[in-house]
Design a protein around this motif. Structure first.
Motif, short mmCIF file in Angstrom:
data_model
loop_
_atom_site.label_atom_id
_atom_site.label_comp_id
_atom_site.label_asym_id
_atom_site.label_seq_id
_atom_site.Cartn_x
_atom_site.Cartn_y
_atom_site.Cartn_z
N PHE A 124 0.83 -1.20 0.00
CA PHE A 124 0.00 0.00 0.00
C PHE A 124 0.86 1.26 0.00
CE2 PHE A 124 -1.99 3.30 2.71
CZ PHE A 124 -3.05 3.65 1.89
N VAL A 125 1.84 1.30 0.89
CA VAL A 125 2.72 2.47 0.98
C VAL A 125 3.60 2.58 -0.26
CG1 VAL A 125 4.57 3.57 2.28
CG2 VAL A 125 2.71 2.45 3.50
N ILE A 139 4.34 5.88 -2.74
CA ILE A 139 5.58 6.65 -2.67
C ILE A 139 6.61 6.16 -3.68
CG2 ILE A 139 5.16 7.08 -0.22
CD1 ILE A 139 7.49 5.22 0.42
N GLY A 140 6.40 4.95 -4.25
CA GLY A 140 7.28 4.46 -5.30
C GLY A 140 8.65 4.00 -4.84
N ASP A 141 8.79 3.65 -3.56
CA ASP A 141 10.10 3.24 -3.02
C ASP A 141 9.89 2.07 -2.08
OD1 ASP A 141 12.46 2.97 -1.45
OD2 ASP A 141 13.02 5.04 -1.89
N LEU A 153 -4.29 0.71 11.40
CA LEU A 153 -3.01 0.45 10.73
C LEU A 153 -2.95 1.15 9.38
CD1 LEU A 153 -2.57 -3.36 11.52
CD2 LEU A 153 -1.16 -1.49 12.40
N TYR A 154 -4.05 1.10 8.61
CA TYR A 154 -4.05 1.74 7.30
C TYR A 154 -4.06 3.26 7.43
CZ TYR A 154 -4.25 -2.31 4.27
OH TYR A 154 -3.92 -3.45 3.58
N CYS A 155 -4.67 3.77 8.47
CA CYS A 155 -4.63 5.21 8.71
C CYS A 155 -3.20 5.66 8.99
CB CYS A 155 -5.54 5.57 9.88
SG CYS A 155 -5.64 7.34 10.22
N LEU A 156 -2.48 4.90 9.81
CA LEU A 156 -1.08 5.23 10.07
C LEU A 156 -0.24 5.12 8.80
CD1 LEU A 156 -0.12 3.60 13.51
CD2 LEU A 156 -0.72 5.96 13.01
N ALA A 157 -0.54 4.11 7.99
CA ALA A 157 0.21 3.93 6.74
C ALA A 157 -0.04 5.09 5.79
CB ALA A 157 -0.19 2.60 6.08
N ARG A 158 -1.29 5.51 5.70
CA ARG A 158 -1.62 6.65 4.84
C ARG A 158 -0.91 7.91 5.32
NH1 ARG A 158 -7.39 9.53 4.95
NH2 ARG A 158 -6.38 10.36 6.80
N ASN A 159 -0.97 8.16 6.62
CA ASN A 159 -0.34 9.35 7.17
C ASN A 159 1.18 9.33 6.99
OD1 ASN A 159 -2.82 10.32 7.95
ND2 ASN A 159 -2.64 9.61 10.06
N ALA A 160 1.77 8.15 7.14
CA ALA A 160 3.22 8.01 6.96
C ALA A 160 3.61 8.32 5.52
CB ALA A 160 3.67 6.60 7.33
N ALA A 161 2.80 7.83 4.57
CA ALA A 161 3.08 8.09 3.16
C ALA A 161 2.92 9.58 2.84
CB ALA A 161 2.15 7.25 2.28
N ILE A 162 1.89 10.21 3.39
CA ILE A 162 1.67 11.63 3.16
C ILE A 162 2.83 12.45 3.71
CG2 ILE A 162 0.25 13.61 3.82
CD1 ILE A 162 -2.18 11.75 3.68
#
Length: 204
Positions: A38-39, A43-45, A77-86
């Motif tokens: 997902f991340v 972000i492509g990395d 978990l997905y909320c944290l993943a989204r925020n981390a990517a942003i």
């Protein structure tokens, strides 16, 4: 070897709150690969995605003791993943501005599993081109160039109320034009939401 069984979040929460190593390992195996994908998609990395997701599971371990009994673990978990990517995208020096905006907006889309391609972004750009001149210029400055309302106001010599009005009109007209394409609407909402949050941060 652990066998991952189908259980409700409540069972995992109970084990996580007790910091049970087996439960933590089960949850890790359940979600790690999906969160990395997902991340990475946004972000492509790949390597950076792994680092960000590892940080998420560290936060899980640090926070789980305070979870309520009824808790949506997957959404958290997905909320944290989204925020981390942003956060990663916001701090990254990206040369391709369009790619950055498209990737960031995708993270705000209602359906996290949908992908947005360049053709969809081009469709929104074409729709923006049909706006009246002043409205188009203000929308581009706010949504594409990332300028805040006061910057647009100073640069164009107009009031901030005029900027807000034109942004709102532009959004309404674009929604009407793109009403037949749900994914275009999702992306459009994401772009304008980012601009709105940027303005809120400035006011704060």
């Amino acid at each position: 070897m652990l066998v991952i069984k189908s259980k409700g979040d409540d069972v995992y929460i109970e084990g996580l709150k007790k910091r049970d190593p087996e439960t933590y390992e089960i949850v890790f195996k359940m979600y790690y690969k999906a969160l990395v994908l997902f991340v990475e998609r946004h972000i492509g990395d790949r390597n950076m995605a792994k680092d960000l997701v590892q940080d998420i599971f560290l936060k899980l371990y640090e926070s789980c003791a305070s979870f309520p009994n009824e808790f949506n673990l997957k959404s958290w978990l997905y909320c944290l993943a989204r925020n981390a990517a942003i956060d990663y995208l916001r701090h990254l020096k990206v040369m391709d501005r369009n790619k950055f905006l498209m990737a960031e907006a995708m993270l705000y889309a209602a359906d996290l599993d949908k992908c947005v391609d360049e053709k969809l972004y081009a469709k929104i750009q074409s729709a923006i081109e049909t706006l009246p001149d002043q409205c188009k210029r203000i929308v581009l400055m706010s949504v594409v160039e990332g300028k805040k309302y006061w910057e647009i106001s100073n640069e164009l010599g107009i009031t901030m109320n005029t900027v807000r009005t034109q942004v709102a009109r532009g959004y309404k007209k674009l929604r009407e034009q793109l009403s037949d394409d749900n994914m275009a609407i999702f992306l459009l909402m994401g772009l304008f939401m980012i601009a709105k949050e940027r303005e809120t941060e400035q006011q704060y």
